[in-house]
Design an enzyme around this catalytic site. Sequence first.
Site, short mmCIF file in Angstrom:
data_model
loop_
_atom_site.label_atom_id
_atom_site.label_comp_id
_atom_site.label_asym_id
_atom_site.label_seq_id
_atom_site.Cartn_x
_atom_site.Cartn_y
_atom_site.Cartn_z
N SER A 184 0.39 -1.35 0.43
CA SER A 184 -0.89 -0.24 -0.14
C SER A 184 1.19 1.21 0.00
O SER A 184 1.81 1.27 -0.02
CB SER A 184 -1.15 0.14 1.30
N ASP A 240 -9.33 -2.87 -5.68
CA ASP A 240 -9.13 -4.19 -4.08
C ASP A 240 -10.40 -3.67 -3.67
O ASP A 240 -9.71 -3.97 -2.35
CB ASP A 240 -7.68 -4.84 -3.97
N HIS A 284 -7.81 -5.43 -0.27
CA HIS A 284 -6.49 -5.33 -0.78
C HIS A 284 -5.78 -5.29 1.11
O HIS A 284 -4.45 -5.98 0.76
CB HIS A 284 -6.79 -3.37 -0.14
#
Length: 289
Positions: free
Chosen positions: A83, A234, A256
Amino acid sequence: MQRNAPTRYPILLVHGLFGFERIGHFELFHDVKDALKAVGNRVFVPHLSATHNNETRGEQLLTQIACVLRGTGAEKVNLIGHSQGALAARYAAAVTPDSVASVTSVSGPNHGSELADFLRKALIPGKLPEAVAQNVATQFADFLSLLSGTTALPQSAVAALNALTTEGVGAFNDKYPQGLPDTWGGHGPAKVNGVHYYSWSGVLPSQQMPTLDPVQGMCQVLAHYFTTEPQQNDGFVGRFSSHLGQVIRSDYSLDHLASLRRPDTATGSSPDPIELYVEHAERLRTAGL
C-alpha cells in the site's frame, strides 16, 4: 522438497497507512516474514509513522535502511512495500539508488487512490469535519504507535490522506517517476538507475457471492466509491493505478488487506498471498538481487 530462496540482499517489508511492525504478540507481516525467513532470507520490518506523507515516511525508511546496511554488512536492500509503503520505498530508491537493489509494490497506489479522492472531497478544508477527522485518525495512529512502541514518530492523518489522492500522488510522481508506466495500464521500466522495479496487486473477488470475511466485506463496500476503475480495484486501490515497473500480475483475486495474510479458509481458486512473496524472493534471487 525443501525450498531455498535466499536473496543476495536483505528484504525490508514496508507497511502502509496505519501499519506497524508488532503490537504485543501480533505482527502485521507475521506470515510474510516467517515464510521468507523459512527459505533463507534476512527480513526486517522498519518502523514508520502510521500516518504521514510519502516523503516523511520515505526519510524514516532511509534512516532504517542505513541501520540495516550497517548491521548486516550488505551493500543494498530489497524493498517490498505494501500500500502506501510502496511510495515510501519508491522515495528511498529515488533518493539513494545505490542503497536499493529493488523496489516491489504490493497493492500500492502508484497513481493515487480513488477512495482517498472521495474521502478528501468529503472533508471541508479548515472546517470542523476535517479537524474532527484529523483528530480522530491521528489519535488512533498515536494509539497504534503507543502499542507498538514507536511513539517518537510524528503522525498526521490529513497529510497522509492528501498524499494518497490522485492529485497528491501525481505531484509525488512528478518528482519521483522511476518505474512508472508511460501508458495507463502498461508496464514501467524494469530497471532505473540500477534499481529493479516490480509490482503486483489484486481485484476484489466476485461480489455475486456474499462473503463471510468482514475485511473483504468492508473492501466491497468501499469499492462502490471507485468511478475510474469500478470493477477493477481491491477496495482501496485500482488495478491499473497499482502498476509499477515489471507488473507480475494485477488481477489476483485478493482484496487490499488479503495480500498480507493467509485466508482463514482455502477457496481453491484464490492464490496463497504468502506464497506470492516466496515466489518473488525466488525471482529476486534469480535476478541476482
